[in-house]
Design a protein around this motif. Structure first.
Motif, PDB file in Angstrom:
ATOM      1  N   UNK A 156     -47.140 -25.547 -37.678  1.00  0.00           N
ATOM      2  CA  UNK A 156     -46.358 -24.796 -36.568  1.00  0.00           C
ATOM      3  C   UNK A 156     -45.227 -25.910 -36.209  1.00  0.00           C
ATOM      4  N   UNK A 157     -45.676 -26.678 -35.215  1.00  0.00           N
ATOM      5  CA  UNK A 157     -44.559 -28.015 -34.904  1.00  0.00           C
ATOM      6  C   UNK A 157     -43.629 -28.116 -35.541  1.00  0.00           C
ATOM      7  N   UNK A 158     -43.975 -28.845 -37.061  1.00  0.00           N
ATOM      8  CA  UNK A 158     -42.815 -29.420 -37.595  1.00  0.00           C
ATOM      9  C   UNK A 158     -42.497 -28.364 -37.564  1.00  0.00           C
ATOM     10  N   UNK A 159     -42.015 -27.122 -38.040  1.00  0.00           N
ATOM     11  CA  UNK A 159     -40.986 -26.176 -38.754  1.00  0.00           C
ATOM     12  C   UNK A 159     -40.838 -24.766 -37.726  1.00  0.00           C
ATOM     13  N   UNK A 160     -41.633 -24.675 -37.255  1.00  0.00           N
ATOM     14  CA  UNK A 160     -41.428 -22.870 -36.734  1.00  0.00           C
ATOM     15  C   UNK A 160     -40.446 -23.862 -35.240  1.00  0.00           C
ATOM     16  N   UNK A 161     -39.757 -22.929 -34.474  1.00  0.00           N
ATOM     17  CA  UNK A 161     -39.114 -23.307 -33.541  1.00  0.00           C
ATOM     18  C   UNK A 161     -39.941 -23.164 -32.304  1.00  0.00           C
ATOM     19  N   UNK A 162     -39.906 -23.886 -31.139  1.00  0.00           N
ATOM     20  CA  UNK A 162     -40.358 -25.011 -30.853  1.00  0.00           C
ATOM     21  C   UNK A 162     -41.080 -23.617 -28.951  1.00  0.00           C
ATOM     22  N   UNK A 163     -40.495 -23.394 -28.980  1.00  0.00           N
ATOM     23  CA  UNK A 163     -40.853 -22.542 -28.115  1.00  0.00           C
ATOM     24  C   UNK A 163     -41.335 -20.368 -28.085  1.00  0.00           C
ATOM     25  N   UNK A 164     -41.094 -20.127 -29.942  1.00  0.00           N
ATOM     26  CA  UNK A 164     -42.364 -19.313 -30.728  1.00  0.00           C
ATOM     27  C   UNK A 164     -43.462 -19.970 -30.558  1.00  0.00           C
ATOM     28  N   UNK A 165     -44.310 -21.172 -31.353  1.00  0.00           N
ATOM     29  CA  UNK A 165     -45.372 -21.378 -31.447  1.00  0.00           C
ATOM     30  C   UNK A 165     -46.347 -22.029 -30.941  1.00  0.00           C
ATOM     31  N   UNK A 166     -45.498 -22.341 -29.701  1.00  0.00           N
ATOM     32  CA  UNK A 166     -45.607 -22.917 -28.037  1.00  0.00           C
ATOM     33  C   UNK A 166     -46.653 -21.270 -27.582  1.00  0.00           C
ATOM     34  N   UNK A 167     -45.565 -20.289 -27.335  1.00  0.00           N
ATOM     35  CA  UNK A 167     -45.919 -18.981 -26.736  1.00  0.00           C
ATOM     36  C   UNK A 167     -46.747 -18.734 -27.656  1.00  0.00           C
ATOM     37  N   UNK A 168     -46.549 -19.064 -29.216  1.00  0.00           N
ATOM     38  CA  UNK A 168     -48.759 -18.000 -29.975  1.00  0.00           C
ATOM     39  C   UNK A 168     -49.601 -18.795 -28.754  1.00  0.00           C
ATOM     40  N   UNK A 169     -49.001 -20.345 -28.659  1.00  0.00           N
ATOM     41  CA  UNK A 169     -50.423 -20.813 -28.891  1.00  0.00           C
ATOM     42  C   UNK A 169     -51.533 -20.834 -27.452  1.00  0.00           C
ATOM     43  N   UNK A 170     -50.200 -20.537 -26.268  1.00  0.00           N
ATOM     44  CA  UNK A 170     -50.664 -20.562 -25.235  1.00  0.00           C
ATOM     45  C   UNK A 170     -51.279 -18.676 -25.178  1.00  0.00           C
ATOM     46  N   UNK A 171     -50.785 -18.063 -25.241  1.00  0.00           N
ATOM     47  CA  UNK A 171     -51.431 -16.996 -25.592  1.00  0.00           C
ATOM     48  C   UNK A 171     -52.463 -16.172 -26.242  1.00  0.00           C
ATOM     49  N   UNK A 172     -52.446 -17.377 -27.567  1.00  0.00           N
ATOM     50  CA  UNK A 172     -53.897 -17.125 -27.954  1.00  0.00           C
ATOM     51  C   UNK A 172     -54.969 -17.959 -27.756  1.00  0.00           C
ATOM     52  N   UNK A 173     -55.041 -18.951 -27.069  1.00  0.00           N
ATOM     53  CA  UNK A 173     -55.700 -20.302 -25.469  1.00  0.00           C
ATOM     54  C   UNK A 173     -56.323 -19.213 -24.859  1.00  0.00           C
ATOM     55  N   UNK A 174     -55.274 -18.943 -24.267  1.00  0.00           N
ATOM     56  CA  UNK A 174     -55.602 -17.951 -22.915  1.00  0.00           C
ATOM     57  C   UNK A 174     -57.066 -16.383 -22.986  1.00  0.00           C
ATOM     58  N   UNK A 175     -56.051 -15.839 -23.988  1.00  0.00           N
ATOM     59  CA  UNK A 175     -56.544 -14.471 -24.246  1.00  0.00           C
ATOM     60  C   UNK A 175     -57.878 -14.674 -25.243  1.00  0.00           C
ATOM     61  N   UNK A 176     -57.438 -15.597 -26.141  1.00  0.00           N
ATOM     62  CA  UNK A 176     -59.347 -15.886 -26.455  1.00  0.00           C
ATOM     63  C   UNK A 176     -60.366 -16.559 -26.135  1.00  0.00           C
ATOM     64  N   UNK A 177     -59.925 -17.832 -24.221  1.00  0.00           N
ATOM     65  CA  UNK A 177     -61.344 -18.269 -24.044  1.00  0.00           C
ATOM     66  C   UNK A 177     -61.393 -17.566 -22.856  1.00  0.00           C
ATOM     67  N   UNK A 178     -60.609 -17.101 -22.099  1.00  0.00           N
ATOM     68  CA  UNK A 178     -60.530 -16.948 -21.007  1.00  0.00           C
ATOM     69  C   UNK A 178     -61.796 -15.700 -21.026  1.00  0.00           C
ATOM     70  N   UNK A 179     -62.459 -15.894 -20.086  1.00  0.00           N
ATOM     71  CA  UNK A 179     -64.077 -15.006 -20.080  1.00  0.00           C
ATOM     72  C   UNK A 179     -65.363 -15.224 -21.250  1.00  0.00           C
TER      73      UNK A 179
END
Length: 249
Positions: free
Chosen positions: A115-138
């Motif tokens: 993602x980082x080399x190819x995809x808009x940084x805001x898009x790929x980082x937003x996806x990462x933050x959402x995934x890590x928070x949702x996936x590993x909270x609880x």
């Protein structure tokens, strides 16, 4: 057999985590040294003033990470984690820990390589933050799997469809990542009805990478990943064309 002390297990995990972080930090600091810092010419690339060098941000990030890694290592050693790391007790590894570590590893691999080399940084980082928070909270295994599949799917698509650097300014992978991010965000919001902390995930996922990439590009004058990305390209255009002339004149 007596149950291993949980604090000692945590300190042992800290020991191995510190070793891994030190290795990663040293590697990226070594690679960063290839970037001109003091105005010298390296591999045909000429540097200017040191404060304009693209090496400043990675040196700061990985230098700080290296310092924190040594602090973590020192705490672990003083608490007996180092001695325990090489004993039969180990680090209390089990299937749940292996599953958690494996999914996180896949997410980070897809993010860094795909993602980082190819995809808009805001898009790929937003996806990462959402995934890590949702996936590993609880500690929900199914959520971790959903988060892992989302990020890996976006990373694989970007890597497979746009492997060559000449194609990295195309926006097909940006749109695909945006679609995955929106879908995962909708899933998060359905769970936010009963888990209030999840209500803040979309806000943080948007603002954090937006502030970071804007500071890198317009305050510190650093190169940012995927500068021609779907969102950052518009931000950069309006900054220089719409906003910058207001105070320049």
């Amino acid at each position: 057999m007596d149950k291993p002390d949980e604090t000692l297990i945590l300190r042992t995990r800290d020991f191995w985590a510190a070793i891994a972080l030190i290795t990663v930090s040293v590697f990226f600091l070594w690679k960063t040294l290839d970037i001109p810092l003091w105005g010298e010419n390296r591999a045909g690339v000429s540097g200017s003033d040191w404060y304009n060098s693209a090496a400043i941000v990675p040196l700061f990030i990985f230098g700080g990470l290296l310092v924190l890694s040594f602090v973590l290592l020192a705490i672990s050693v003083r608490s007996g984690g180092a001695q325990n790391a090489f004993s039969a007790l180990g680090i209390g590894w089990d299937k749940c820990e292996a599953y958690r570590a494996s999914t996180i590893g896949l997410i980070l691999l897809a993010y860094v390589v795909g993602l980082v080399p190819r995809v808009d940084f805001i898009l790929c980082s937003g996806l990462l933050i959402t995934a890590l928070t949702y996936g590993y909270y609880g500690g929900h295994a199914r959520r971790a799997l959903v988060a892992c599949v989302a990020v890996v799917a976006a990373g694989l698509f970007a890597f497979a469809v746009f492997p060559a650097q000449a194609d990295w300014n195309e926006h097909g992978d940006d749109w695909f990542t945006l679609a995955v991010w929106v879908t995962l965000t909708l899933v998060v919001l359905t769970k936010a009805v009963t888990e209030r902390v999840l209500r803040f995930v979309p806000v943080v996922a948007i603002l954090a990478p937006l502030i970071l990439v804007s500071a890198m590009a317009f305050v510190f004058r650093q190169n940012v990943p995927a500068r021609g990305g779907l969102i950052f390209k518009q931000i950069e255009y309006h900054y220089y064309v719409t906003l910058h002339p207001l105070w320049k004149d």
